[in-house]
Design a protein around this motif. Structure first.
Motif, PDB file in Angstrom:
ATOM      1  N   ASN A 198     -34.587  43.109  90.761  1.00  0.00           N
ATOM      2  CA  ASN A 198     -33.416  42.697  91.539  1.00  0.00           C
ATOM      3  C   ASN A 198     -33.561  43.115  93.000  1.00  0.00           C
ATOM      4  OD1 ASN A 198     -32.030  41.505  89.385  1.00  0.00           O
ATOM      5  ND2 ASN A 198     -31.219  43.480  88.724  1.00  0.00           N
ATOM      6  N   GLY A 199     -33.242  42.185  93.888  1.00  0.00           N
ATOM      7  CA  GLY A 199     -33.340  42.446  95.315  1.00  0.00           C
ATOM      8  C   GLY A 199     -34.615  41.941  95.951  1.00  0.00           C
ATOM      9  N   ASP A 200     -35.615  41.585  95.164  1.00  0.00           N
ATOM     10  CA  ASP A 200     -36.865  41.081  95.735  1.00  0.00           C
ATOM     11  C   ASP A 200     -36.633  39.726  96.402  1.00  0.00           C
ATOM     12  OD1 ASP A 200     -38.413  43.243  95.117  1.00  0.00           O
ATOM     13  OD2 ASP A 200     -39.143  42.438  93.219  1.00  0.00           O
ATOM     14  N   ALA A 201     -37.255  39.554  97.579  1.00  0.00           N
ATOM     15  CA  ALA A 201     -37.077  38.344  98.381  1.00  0.00           C
ATOM     16  C   ALA A 201     -38.223  37.363  98.116  1.00  0.00           C
ATOM     17  CB  ALA A 201     -37.028  38.699  99.857  1.00  0.00           C
ATOM     18  N   LEU A 202     -37.865  36.090  97.983  1.00  0.00           N
ATOM     19  CA  LEU A 202     -38.827  35.031  97.704  1.00  0.00           C
ATOM     20  C   LEU A 202     -38.695  33.934  98.746  1.00  0.00           C
ATOM     21  CD1 LEU A 202     -37.995  34.754  93.892  1.00  0.00           C
ATOM     22  CD2 LEU A 202     -39.898  36.036  94.872  1.00  0.00           C
ATOM     23  N   GLU A 203     -39.784  33.179  98.919  1.00  0.00           N
ATOM     24  CA  GLU A 203     -39.755  32.067  99.878  1.00  0.00           C
ATOM     25  C   GLU A 203     -40.718  30.979  99.436  1.00  0.00           C
ATOM     26  OE1 GLU A 203     -39.597  32.406 104.473  1.00  0.00           O
ATOM     27  OE2 GLU A 203     -41.704  31.957 103.998  1.00  0.00           O
ATOM     28  N   LEU A 204     -40.309  29.724  99.615  1.00  0.00           N
ATOM     29  CA  LEU A 204     -41.145  28.563  99.348  1.00  0.00           C
ATOM     30  C   LEU A 204     -41.077  27.622 100.547  1.00  0.00           C
ATOM     31  CD1 LEU A 204     -40.085  27.776  95.664  1.00  0.00           C
ATOM     32  CD2 LEU A 204     -42.379  28.505  96.385  1.00  0.00           C
ATOM     33  N   SER A 205     -42.057  26.747 100.653  1.00  0.00           N
ATOM     34  CA  SER A 205     -42.039  25.754 101.727  1.00  0.00           C
ATOM     35  C   SER A 205     -42.408  24.385 101.162  1.00  0.00           C
ATOM     36  CB  SER A 205     -43.008  26.139 102.850  1.00  0.00           C
ATOM     37  OG  SER A 205     -44.344  26.155 102.387  1.00  0.00           O
ATOM     38  N   GLU A 206     -42.034  23.344 101.884  1.00  0.00           N
ATOM     39  CA  GLU A 206     -42.391  21.972 101.533  1.00  0.00           C
ATOM     40  C   GLU A 206     -42.280  21.114 102.782  1.00  0.00           C
ATOM     41  OE1 GLU A 206     -39.711  20.101  98.764  1.00  0.00           O
ATOM     42  OE2 GLU A 206     -37.956  20.372 100.043  1.00  0.00           O
ATOM     43  N   TYR A 207     -42.951  19.964 102.773  1.00  0.00           N
ATOM     44  CA  TYR A 207     -42.748  18.994 103.841  1.00  0.00           C
ATOM     45  C   TYR A 207     -41.473  18.209 103.563  1.00  0.00           C
ATOM     46  CZ  TYR A 207     -47.283  19.851 105.970  1.00  0.00           C
ATOM     47  OH  TYR A 207     -48.339  20.439 106.613  1.00  0.00           O
ATOM     48  N   ARG A 208     -40.722  17.963 104.627  1.00  0.00           N
ATOM     49  CA  ARG A 208     -39.444  17.259 104.468  1.00  0.00           C
ATOM     50  C   ARG A 208     -39.688  15.897 103.830  1.00  0.00           C
ATOM     51  NH1 ARG A 208     -35.821  14.209 107.690  1.00  0.00           N
ATOM     52  NH2 ARG A 208     -37.230  14.233 109.483  1.00  0.00           N
ATOM     53  N   TYR A 209     -38.845  15.587 102.860  1.00  0.00           N
ATOM     54  CA  TYR A 209     -39.039  14.398 102.014  1.00  0.00           C
ATOM     55  C   TYR A 209     -37.791  13.534 102.028  1.00  0.00           C
ATOM     56  CZ  TYR A 209     -39.479  11.758  97.625  1.00  0.00           C
ATOM     57  OH  TYR A 209     -39.524  10.773  96.670  1.00  0.00           O
ATOM     58  N   GLN A 210     -38.022  12.207 101.979  1.00  0.00           N
ATOM     59  CA  GLN A 210     -36.905  11.272 101.944  1.00  0.00           C
ATOM     60  C   GLN A 210     -37.288  10.071 101.097  1.00  0.00           C
ATOM     61  OE1 GLN A 210     -35.809   9.813 105.813  1.00  0.00           O
ATOM     62  NE2 GLN A 210     -33.865   8.955 105.132  1.00  0.00           N
ATOM     63  N   LEU A 211     -36.368   9.592 100.298  1.00  0.00           N
ATOM     64  CA  LEU A 211     -36.552   8.378  99.510  1.00  0.00           C
ATOM     65  C   LEU A 211     -35.643   7.306 100.090  1.00  0.00           C
ATOM     66  CD1 LEU A 211     -37.998   7.264  96.950  1.00  0.00           C
ATOM     67  CD2 LEU A 211     -35.947   7.880  95.660  1.00  0.00           C
ATOM     68  N   ARG A 212     -36.244   6.166 100.463  1.00  0.00           N
ATOM     69  CA  ARG A 212     -35.481   5.164 101.204  1.00  0.00           C
ATOM     70  C   ARG A 212     -35.752   3.763 100.647  1.00  0.00           C
ATOM     71  NH1 ARG A 212     -36.797   4.962 107.461  1.00  0.00           N
ATOM     72  NH2 ARG A 212     -35.697   6.969 107.398  1.00  0.00           N
ATOM     73  N   PRO A 213     -34.693   2.983 100.317  1.00  0.00           N
ATOM     74  CA  PRO A 213     -34.900   1.595  99.889  1.00  0.00           C
ATOM     75  C   PRO A 213     -35.371   0.737 101.063  1.00  0.00           C
ATOM     76  CG  PRO A 213     -32.561   2.070 100.108  1.00  0.00           C
ATOM     77  CD  PRO A 213     -33.272   3.366 100.307  1.00  0.00           C
ATOM     78  N   THR A 214     -36.204  -0.261 100.766  1.00  0.00           N
ATOM     79  CA  THR A 214     -36.752  -1.105 101.823  1.00  0.00           C
ATOM     80  C   THR A 214     -37.233  -2.419 101.228  1.00  0.00           C
ATOM     81  OG1 THR A 214     -38.310  -1.146 103.678  1.00  0.00           O
ATOM     82  CG2 THR A 214     -39.087  -0.173 101.619  1.00  0.00           C
ATOM     83  N   PHE A 215     -37.919  -3.216 102.038  1.00  0.00           N
ATOM     84  CA  PHE A 215     -38.564  -4.439 101.585  1.00  0.00           C
ATOM     85  C   PHE A 215     -40.071  -4.245 101.612  1.00  0.00           C
ATOM     86  CE2 PHE A 215     -34.456  -5.864 103.173  1.00  0.00           C
ATOM     87  CZ  PHE A 215     -34.030  -6.699 102.138  1.00  0.00           C
ATOM     88  N   LYS A 216     -40.773  -4.935 100.738  1.00  0.00           N
ATOM     89  CA  LYS A 216     -42.220  -4.741 100.633  1.00  0.00           C
ATOM     90  C   LYS A 216     -42.937  -5.052 101.937  1.00  0.00           C
ATOM     91  CE  LYS A 216     -42.953  -7.162  96.879  1.00  0.00           C
ATOM     92  NZ  LYS A 216     -43.690  -7.768  95.748  1.00  0.00           N
ATOM     93  N   GLY A 217     -42.425  -6.015 102.690  1.00  0.00           N
ATOM     94  CA  GLY A 217     -43.101  -6.399 103.925  1.00  0.00           C
ATOM     95  C   GLY A 217     -42.605  -5.687 105.167  1.00  0.00           C
ATOM     96  N   ALA A 218     -41.685  -4.751 105.024  1.00  0.00           N
ATOM     97  CA  ALA A 218     -41.121  -4.057 106.183  1.00  0.00           C
ATOM     98  C   ALA A 218     -42.148  -3.123 106.814  1.00  0.00           C
ATOM     99  CB  ALA A 218     -39.883  -3.271 105.765  1.00  0.00           C
ATOM    100  N   LYS A 219     -42.000  -2.885 108.110  1.00  0.00           N
ATOM    101  CA  LYS A 219     -42.876  -1.954 108.813  1.00  0.00           C
ATOM    102  C   LYS A 219     -42.643  -0.542 108.291  1.00  0.00           C
ATOM    103  CE  LYS A 219     -44.106  -0.315 113.433  1.00  0.00           C
ATOM    104  NZ  LYS A 219     -43.799  -0.390 114.893  1.00  0.00           N
ATOM    105  N   MET A 220     -43.736   0.195 108.096  1.00  0.00           N
ATOM    106  CA  MET A 220     -43.619   1.557 107.583  1.00  0.00           C
ATOM    107  C   MET A 220     -43.306   2.549 108.697  1.00  0.00           C
ATOM    108  SD  MET A 220     -46.473   2.027 104.617  1.00  0.00           S
ATOM    109  CE  MET A 220     -46.458   1.048 103.117  1.00  0.00           C
ATOM    110  N   GLN A 221     -42.622   3.620 108.293  1.00  0.00           N
ATOM    111  CA  GLN A 221     -42.266   4.683 109.220  1.00  0.00           C
ATOM    112  C   GLN A 221     -43.516   5.303 109.827  1.00  0.00           C
ATOM    113  OE1 GLN A 221     -39.027   5.829 110.018  1.00  0.00           O
ATOM    114  NE2 GLN A 221     -40.158   6.946 111.600  1.00  0.00           N
ATOM    115  N   GLU A 222     -43.522   5.463 111.148  1.00  0.00           N
ATOM    116  CA  GLU A 222     -44.628   6.135 111.822  1.00  0.00           C
ATOM    117  C   GLU A 222     -44.412   7.642 111.803  1.00  0.00           C
ATOM    118  OE1 GLU A 222     -44.991   4.466 115.706  1.00  0.00           O
ATOM    119  OE2 GLU A 222     -45.510   2.450 114.985  1.00  0.00           O
TER     120      GLU A 222
END
Length: 351
Positions: A198-222
């Motif tokens: 009890n009391g031990d500190a923990l930390e994790l990291s990740e790259y920011r993630y997003q799920l987004r609806p789109t169309f197959k032919g739409a330009k992809m996010q740069e």
């Protein structure tokens, strides 16, 4: 006494098994639906996928932070998309995968139901177009739930384990232990073994993630890594079906909708701690921070400021850790390539 024991049957456990061969004993779960002490605290299941349970001593008091514990043969690999950044793996890694019958398939709508923004993401497949399930490549698994570990005076590592349906504790010593378990199970194992309190500190990291609806032919996010899946492939993945039938590939030509999995080039970290038998986040800050863990690629576990690799080394140099907890992901997108490179470095001594 065993020489080498691998604990875990997911992607990391599979890699350890492929590198060490049949001389290493693999401990893990193959059917945890009836496991003693199972609960829903960190559960990750999909409607039509193989069902698993979670089993931890620590309770889940996390807020705006989603962590998972999936005790089943294959682990998260039994429901994942199988993606890997092929530009980030070595010739040795490619040879290892090839020797196991694992194919690197470029993302194409007609083959994988997906494409990517950088043409460097591939899918790991077994014959007949099946997404890799690590459990298919582990030849023998000792049905076991690892209860605790401790280091003996002679340097051996003692494992206390039980069968999945039995409370009876058994013991097994080994010269070398590979912990290839998920992040939550690793934390809980260290807590059960008395190395966290009890009391031990923990930390994790990740790259920011997003799920987004789109169309197959739409330009992809740069300025991001994008994996675009057609809507049918996305639905199959959502329900836990890994195979992409040819019939769906044909139908997909008529449907313009898709989903973008966006991995932004922005790494975020989240601190939490052990508090009275639970994993908790800091009270009072959750209204100003975003959700963490949606990518399911959280990694680089730090314990009281020490990275997980050094933490295990301080317990015993005979214990090796593999998996997301033990890698600091280099680029956004799939994390499997980081885990693969780390396994070869630690076990096969590849630089």
């Amino acid at each position: 006494m065993a020489k080498n024991i691998i604990v875990g049957t997911g992607f990391s456990g599979m890699l350890a098994h492929l590198i060490l061969g049949d001389g290493a004993t693999v401990f893990g779960a193959t059917n945890t639906i009836e496991i003693q002490g199972a609960h829903r605290q960190f559960l990750l299941n999909k409607l039509l996928g193989a069902k698993a349970n979670s089993s931890t001593v620590l309770k889940n008091h996390l807020q705006k932070m989603q962590l998972h514990d999936r005790l089943i043969a294959g682990g998260n690999g039994s429901i994942w998309g199988g993606f890997v950044n092929a530009s980030a793996i070595s010739d040795t890694a490619r040879a290892l995968l090839k020797s196991a019958g694992i194919y690197l398939i470029p993302l194409r709508y007609h083959q994988t139901g997906s494409i990517d923004s950088k043409t460097q993401i591939y899918q790991l497949q077994l014959p007949l177009g099946r997404v890799l399930n690590p459990a298919d490549l582990i030849t023998q698994i000792q049905e076991a739930y690892l209860q605790t570990i401790q280091v003996l005076p002679d340097g051996q590592v003692l494992l206390q384990w039980r069968g999945l349906k039995s409370p009876h504790i058994q013991e097994q010593a080994c010269e070398s232990l590979v912990l290839a378990v998920g992040v939550v199970q690793l934390i809980d194992l260290l807590y059960r073994s008395g190395y966290l309190s009890n009391g031990d500190a923990l930390e994790l990291s990740e790259y920011r993630y997003q799920l987004r609806p789109t169309f197959k032919g739409a330009k992809m996010q740069e300025n991001a890594i994008v994996i675009r899946v057609n809507i049918l492939r996305g639905l199959l993945h959502f329900f836990g079906i890994q195979h992409y039938p040819n019939f769906f590939s044909w139908c997909d030509r008529l449907i313009p909708f898709a989903l973008d999995q966006i991995f932004w080039n922005e790494k975020v970290s989240r601190s939490f701690f052990v508090d009275e038998g639970a994993l908790s986040t800091s009270v009072g800050k959750q209204d100003v921070i975003s959700q963490f863990g949606d990518s399911v690629h959280y990694c680089n576990l730090r314990i009281n400021g020490l990275d997980a690799n050094q933490f295990l080394k301080n317990i015993s140099p005979s214990i090796i850790g593999l998996g997301m907890a033990f890698v600091d992901q280099k680029t956004p997108g799939p994390i499997s390539n980081d885990i693969l490179s780390d396994a070869l470095k630690k076990i096969a001594n590849e630089e």
